[in-house]
Design a protein around this motif. Structure first.
Motif, PDB file in Angstrom:
ATOM      1  N   ASP A   1      45.086 -21.896  27.047  1.00 27.00           N
ATOM      2  CA  ASP A   1      44.111 -22.758  27.713  1.00 27.00           C
ATOM      3  C   ASP A   1      43.331 -21.989  28.763  1.00 27.00           C
ATOM      4  O   ASP A   1      43.753 -20.924  29.236  1.00 27.00           O
ATOM      5  N   GLU A   2      42.192 -22.560  29.152  1.00 26.94           N
ATOM      6  CA  GLU A   2      41.432 -22.048  30.287  1.00 26.94           C
ATOM      7  C   GLU A   2      41.985 -22.724  31.543  1.00 26.94           C
ATOM      8  O   GLU A   2      42.031 -23.946  31.643  1.00 26.94           O
ATOM      9  N   ILE A   3      42.436 -21.914  32.504  1.00 25.17           N
ATOM     10  CA  ILE A   3      43.129 -22.399  33.693  1.00 25.17           C
ATOM     11  C   ILE A   3      42.288 -22.126  34.926  1.00 25.17           C
ATOM     12  O   ILE A   3      41.779 -21.009  35.107  1.00 25.17           O
TER      13      ILE A   3
ATOM     14  N   ALA B   1      49.439 -14.663  30.855  1.00 24.65           N
ATOM     15  CA  ALA B   1      48.094 -15.100  31.234  1.00 24.65           C
ATOM     16  C   ALA B   1      47.282 -13.893  31.658  1.00 24.65           C
ATOM     17  O   ALA B   1      47.823 -12.794  31.827  1.00 24.65           O
ATOM     18  N   GLU B   2      45.991 -14.100  31.846  1.00 23.81           N
ATOM     19  CA  GLU B   2      45.129 -13.013  32.311  1.00 23.81           C
ATOM     20  C   GLU B   2      45.233 -12.798  33.812  1.00 23.81           C
ATOM     21  O   GLU B   2      44.961 -11.701  34.311  1.00 23.81           O
TER      22      GLU B   2
ATOM     23  N   GLU C   1      46.979 -14.539  22.095  1.00 29.15           N
ATOM     24  CA  GLU C   1      46.747 -15.674  21.204  1.00 29.15           C
ATOM     25  C   GLU C   1      47.940 -15.963  20.296  1.00 29.15           C
ATOM     26  O   GLU C   1      48.060 -17.069  19.759  1.00 29.15           O
TER      27      GLU C   1
ATOM     28  N   THR D   1      41.686 -20.929  38.471  1.00 28.72           N
ATOM     29  CA  THR D   1      42.409 -19.966  39.305  1.00 28.72           C
ATOM     30  C   THR D   1      42.950 -20.661  40.544  1.00 28.72           C
ATOM     31  O   THR D   1      42.200 -21.304  41.280  1.00 28.72           O
TER      32      THR D   1
ATOM     33  N   SER E   1      38.231 -19.118  36.611  1.00 26.37           N
ATOM     34  CA  SER E   1      39.243 -19.545  35.639  1.00 26.37           C
ATOM     35  C   SER E   1      39.646 -18.364  34.780  1.00 26.37           C
ATOM     36  O   SER E   1      38.996 -17.305  34.791  1.00 26.37           O
ATOM     37  N   TYR E   2      40.721 -18.539  34.039  1.00 25.20           N
ATOM     38  CA  TYR E   2      41.256 -17.473  33.184  1.00 25.20           C
ATOM     39  C   TYR E   2      42.050 -18.114  32.055  1.00 25.20           C
ATOM     40  O   TYR E   2      42.385 -19.298  32.102  1.00 25.20           O
ATOM     41  N   ARG E   3      42.391 -17.315  31.041  1.00 21.87           N
ATOM     42  CA  ARG E   3      43.184 -17.811  29.917  1.00 21.87           C
ATOM     43  C   ARG E   3      44.671 -17.645  30.220  1.00 21.87           C
ATOM     44  O   ARG E   3      45.098 -16.591  30.700  1.00 21.87           O
TER      45      ARG E   3
END
Length: 443
Positions: A55-57, A176-177, A393, A59, A24-26
């Motif tokens: 949010d935490e998404i 996103a990351e 953020e 992958t 997962s990633y932000r």
């Protein structure tokens, strides 16, 4: 995620392919259960800071012809603003329609939408059938998502029936990351730019290139008089540079002395401050004022020595379109993309048909056009227009700046990059252009 970032910062890009992809990633999202949150709120009072979340998404699965990219930086475009205020329609309708096209596309139909149509970063993984890119490659991405399964797109991919704008009409965008892209969205990152600088041109630079330079747009030539609305903004700042770089004569329309000064820094000489001149193209909500069109045209001819615009670079839409059609020269071209002041355009058709003018619709760019636009960035012929950069953020604040027209040029967002100024590979070439790269900073 930290191991990936450490490898990038340590310039150990060959190791990227051996590092595990995070589960997962932000990412910056809007939520499907909040699409009615601004019901009854006036357009300008709708606040992206309320609707954009970090949010935490999970992958997403990597499919054929696709790539996962570790995003170092991204940027704000108007499509992110529209997504965040759910105008003109919530983007979840786009995701649902896309999700029905194939089992793999069903990944995009989620109760969240990861937004963003720009990125600069490093390839993490490539899917089956990808040969041009590998893990560790430093890239930027343009925002045309297309698979080319329809014959319609093979002359110009923008005409493909399943063409979409990544991060707006698809999920897993660049704010996103990690981002999911088609491999044919990727282009080399300009080596002399930082991550945030490299991320910022993508959408607007490519859009302006097609709209103004390409044969699919206005096909600008040397000596053309080009009227550019919002000449210091995201789109207009690139149109101004393309006009100057291509031997045309830009007439820059801005809304303040500060924005006029930015245009002068880019090399423009003919500038109209529309607020200082007091133009009011609409008498009321229903009626425009042709006398104001004429006054505006007179001002343009005063600046150009009696010449009308060969090309009008349109994107405000409703507020300005009547004036744009009026002031274009006989046989001239009004080329339009977007409609930031409204989609329902009204103009006097007598000035169009009796003077053999043309209206051309232009939407983003095909891969070749985007590649050429990025090449000009890499060669230092066109420069980024970053004025301010926010951390991930604070993406809501960044989007609100654009929504309220508080920005100049482009507003960047740091995703994985821990600070500004990282990612430059060619310091010597950068030194030759650093003043132009930074001319929007702090304005």
């Amino acid at each position: 995620m930290q191991k990936i970032l450490d490898a990038i910062l340590a310039d150990e890009l060959d190791a990227i392919g051996s590092l595990p992809v995070p589960e997962s990633y932000r990412g910056v999202t809007v939520h499907a259960d909040e699409v009615n949150m601004f019901d009854g709120v006036p357009h300008k009072e709708k606040d992206p800071r309320r609707s954009l979340h970090v949010d935490e998404i999970a992958t997403p699965e990597l499919g054929p012809g696709e790539a996962l990219v570790a995003v170092m930086a991204s940027a704000i475009n108007y499509n992110t603003v529209w997504t965040s205020i759910f105008e003109p329609v919530p983007t979840f309708a786009f995701l649902k329609r896309y999700g029905k096209t194939s089992p793999l596309a069903a990944r995009h139909d989620q109760p969240f939408h990861v937004v963003g149509s720009d990125l600069a970063g490093v390839v993490l993984r490539t899917g089956p059938g990808v040969n041009a890119w590998k893990p560790g490659d430093e890239v930027v991405a343009h925002c045309l998502d297309v698979s080319l399964e329809s014959p319609d797109g093979h002359n110009d991919t923008m005409l493909d029936s399943e063409q979409r704008i990544w991060g707006f009409e698809t999920n897993y965008g660049g704010l996103a990351e990690i981002a999911l892209v088609k491999a044919n969205q990727l282009m080399p990152k300009p080596a002399h730019l930082t991550w945030e600088e490299a991320a910022s041109p993508g959408l607007v630079n490519s859009t302006a290139y097609r709209q103004l330079v390409s044969v699919n747009g206005a096909n600008m030539k040397q000596g053309d008089v080009v009227l550019i609305w919002g000449a210091s903004g995201g789109l207009g700042s690139y149109a101004t540079q393309f006009a100057l770089n291509g031997g045309a004569i830009p007439v820059c329309v801005v809304s303040s002395p500060t924005k006029a000064e930015i245009c002068r820094k880019m090399g423009a000489e003919l500038i109209i401050d529309r607020n200082a001149e007091g133009y009011r193209f609409w008498k009321d909500e229903q009626n425009q004022d042709p006398k104001e069109w004429k006054r505006f045209g007179t001002k343009i001819r005063e600046l150009t020595g009696g010449e009308d615009p060969d090309i009008v670079f349109e994107h405000p839409g409703r507020e300005t379109f009547g004036a744009s059609v009026y002031v274009a020269r006989k046989g001239g071209t009004i080329v339009t993309c977007a409609s930031t002041s409204g989609y329902m355009h009204t103009y006097d058709n007598r000035y169009l048909w009796m003077n053999l003018k043309r209206i051309i619709g232009s939407h983003f760019a095909n891969y070749r056009e985007a590649w050429e636009a990025n090449r000009l960035i890499a060669k230092g012929k066109i420069h980024p227009t970053v004025s301010k950069v926010y951390p991930l953020e604070q993406t809501g604040q960044a989007a609100n700046d654009v929504h309220q027209n508080l920005h100049q040029g482009k507003v960047g967002v740091l995703c994985l990059a821990p600070q500004e100024g990282l990612g430059v590979r060619d310091q010597e070439f950068r030194a030759q252009h650093v003043d132009k790269i930074n001319r929007f900073r702090g304005v």
